[in-house]
Structure formats: C-alpha cells, structure tokens
Scaffold this motif. Structure first.
Motif, PDB file in Angstrom:
ATOM      1  N   ALA A  64     -25.304 -14.648  -7.566  1.00  0.00           N
ATOM      2  CA  ALA A  64     -23.555 -14.168  -8.673  1.00  0.00           C
ATOM      3  C   ALA A  64     -22.934 -13.135  -9.090  1.00  0.00           C
ATOM      4  CB  ALA A  64     -24.799 -14.147 -10.227  1.00  0.00           C
ATOM      5  N   ALA A  65     -23.778 -12.549  -8.426  1.00  0.00           N
ATOM      6  CA  ALA A  65     -22.938 -10.694  -8.474  1.00  0.00           C
ATOM      7  C   ALA A  65     -21.795 -11.115  -7.205  1.00  0.00           C
ATOM      8  CB  ALA A  65     -24.172  -9.500  -8.194  1.00  0.00           C
ATOM      9  N   ILE A  66     -22.701 -12.027  -5.944  1.00  0.00           N
ATOM     10  CA  ILE A  66     -21.848 -11.917  -5.454  1.00  0.00           C
ATOM     11  C   ILE A  66     -20.614 -12.272  -5.497  1.00  0.00           C
ATOM     12  CG2 ILE A  66     -21.034 -13.160  -2.888  1.00  0.00           C
ATOM     13  CD1 ILE A  66     -23.678 -12.478  -2.446  1.00  0.00           C
ATOM     14  N   ILE A  67     -20.913 -13.703  -6.445  1.00  0.00           N
ATOM     15  CA  ILE A  67     -19.330 -14.510  -7.098  1.00  0.00           C
ATOM     16  C   ILE A  67     -18.522 -13.363  -7.927  1.00  0.00           C
ATOM     17  CG2 ILE A  67     -19.084 -16.550  -8.964  1.00  0.00           C
ATOM     18  CD1 ILE A  67     -21.002 -17.949  -7.462  1.00  0.00           C
ATOM     19  N   LEU A  68     -19.191 -12.428  -8.610  1.00  0.00           N
ATOM     20  CA  LEU A  68     -19.138 -12.323  -9.368  1.00  0.00           C
ATOM     21  C   LEU A  68     -17.824 -10.927  -9.384  1.00  0.00           C
ATOM     22  CD1 LEU A  68     -18.626 -11.433 -12.822  1.00  0.00           C
ATOM     23  CD2 LEU A  68     -20.102 -10.146 -12.149  1.00  0.00           C
ATOM     24  N   LEU A  69     -17.911 -10.817  -7.872  1.00  0.00           N
ATOM     25  CA  LEU A  69     -18.130  -9.231  -7.453  1.00  0.00           C
ATOM     26  C   LEU A  69     -16.374  -9.132  -7.111  1.00  0.00           C
ATOM     27  CD1 LEU A  69     -18.809  -6.482  -6.952  1.00  0.00           C
ATOM     28  CD2 LEU A  69     -18.923  -7.103  -4.176  1.00  0.00           C
ATOM     29  N   PRO A  70     -15.531  -9.808  -6.795  1.00  0.00           N
ATOM     30  CA  PRO A  70     -14.141  -9.605  -6.317  1.00  0.00           C
ATOM     31  C   PRO A  70     -13.493  -9.859  -8.173  1.00  0.00           C
ATOM     32  CG  PRO A  70     -14.752 -12.241  -5.058  1.00  0.00           C
ATOM     33  CD  PRO A  70     -15.925 -11.185  -6.266  1.00  0.00           C
ATOM     34  N   HIS A  71     -13.974 -10.340  -9.308  1.00  0.00           N
ATOM     35  CA  HIS A  71     -13.028 -10.602  -9.978  1.00  0.00           C
ATOM     36  C   HIS A  71     -13.299  -8.888 -10.677  1.00  0.00           C
ATOM     37  CE1 HIS A  71     -12.980 -14.989  -9.765  1.00  0.00           C
ATOM     38  NE2 HIS A  71     -13.867 -14.812  -9.013  1.00  0.00           N
ATOM     39  N   VAL A  72     -14.248  -8.834 -10.871  1.00  0.00           N
ATOM     40  CA  VAL A  72     -15.004  -7.433 -11.418  1.00  0.00           C
ATOM     41  C   VAL A  72     -13.864  -6.165 -10.661  1.00  0.00           C
ATOM     42  CG1 VAL A  72     -16.344  -5.243 -11.334  1.00  0.00           C
ATOM     43  CG2 VAL A  72     -17.072  -7.666 -12.230  1.00  0.00           C
ATOM     44  N   LYS A  73     -13.698  -6.536  -9.096  1.00  0.00           N
ATOM     45  CA  LYS A  73     -12.645  -5.993  -8.677  1.00  0.00           C
ATOM     46  C   LYS A  73     -11.458  -5.828  -8.823  1.00  0.00           C
ATOM     47  CE  LYS A  73     -15.679  -4.732  -4.183  1.00  0.00           C
ATOM     48  NZ  LYS A  73     -15.220  -5.604  -3.076  1.00  0.00           N
ATOM     49  N   GLU A  74     -11.449  -6.976  -9.392  1.00  0.00           N
ATOM     50  CA  GLU A  74      -9.679  -7.350  -9.355  1.00  0.00           C
ATOM     51  C   GLU A  74      -9.774  -6.668 -10.886  1.00  0.00           C
ATOM     52  OE1 GLU A  74      -6.595 -10.944 -10.361  1.00  0.00           O
ATOM     53  OE2 GLU A  74      -8.547 -11.405  -9.009  1.00  0.00           O
ATOM     54  N   LEU A  75     -10.473  -7.061 -11.971  1.00  0.00           N
ATOM     55  CA  LEU A  75      -9.846  -6.696 -13.154  1.00  0.00           C
ATOM     56  C   LEU A  75     -10.195  -4.855 -13.429  1.00  0.00           C
ATOM     57  CD1 LEU A  75     -10.521  -6.391 -16.363  1.00  0.00           C
ATOM     58  CD2 LEU A  75     -13.136  -6.370 -16.254  1.00  0.00           C
ATOM     59  N   LEU A  76     -10.884  -3.790 -12.041  1.00  0.00           N
ATOM     60  CA  LEU A  76     -10.432  -2.615 -12.549  1.00  0.00           C
ATOM     61  C   LEU A  76      -9.559  -1.882 -11.724  1.00  0.00           C
ATOM     62  CD1 LEU A  76     -14.704  -1.782 -11.016  1.00  0.00           C
ATOM     63  CD2 LEU A  76     -13.709  -0.863 -13.458  1.00  0.00           C
ATOM     64  N   ALA A  77      -9.277  -2.802 -10.698  1.00  0.00           N
ATOM     65  CA  ALA A  77      -8.097  -2.295 -10.102  1.00  0.00           C
ATOM     66  C   ALA A  77      -5.873  -2.770 -11.185  1.00  0.00           C
ATOM     67  CB  ALA A  77      -7.502  -3.438  -8.700  1.00  0.00           C
TER      68      ALA A  77
END
Length: 94
Positions: A64-77
């Motif tokens: 679940a975290a692996i799926i979420l991680l790219p979206h979190v990084k994009e949001l923070l960027a």
C-alpha cells in the motif's frame, strides 16, 4: 472517510522509504522516535492501511505504501514548487 493528513506525516513516510528506520527518520526530521512513530500511525489510521512492517532490524514499506509513495512525493514537490513561486512573487513585490 475524513482525510486530515498533514504534510509532516507525508514527509516522514517519504523519509522512512529512504532511511528504513524510525530513529533515522527522527534524526532527519528533528523529532523524537516516538513522535515519528505517532505520525506514521496517525497516517495509517487516516488511510486505513498499514504502511510499514518489520523486516529484520529494518522497516520496509507495505505494498500500500509503495503504491502511495509516488503520489506523496509528487504532492510534496507541488507544495514546495508553490512555496517557491510565492517567495519569488514576494521578491518581485519588494
């Protein structure tokens, strides 16, 4: 679902993905390990999924975290980019 995730919780998740331990994340974000643990547990509670699990002495992200991680990084960027744009605008106003 009422999603009240804070950026600091998301930043701790990203740091955990890179550092693999709550104590290293705590040093990185200048908090105590219990504070980081609480952030990650709060995030898990808000999302309704486990985000990490023990793998020996290290922690590893769940699927679940692996799926979420790219979206979190994009949001923070995007957030960081918005702050940079605002700072540039303030500089032009002076």
């Amino acid at each position: 679902m009422s999603l009240a995730v804070e950026l600091k919780e998301l930043r701790s998740l990203v740091a955990l993905s890179e550092l693999g331990s709550i104590s290293l994340v705590a040093d990185h974000v200048h908090l105590s390990p219990p504070a980081v643990h609480k952030q990650l547990k709060t995030l898990e509670g808000e999302l309704g999924v486990r985000l990490y699990e023990k793998a020996g002495k290290q922690l590893q992200l769940t699927q679940a975290a692996i799926i979420l991680l790219p979206h979190v990084k994009e949001l923070l960027a995007h957030y960081d980019f918005a702050l940079t744009a605002l700072d540039e605008w303030k500089g032009l106003k002076r």
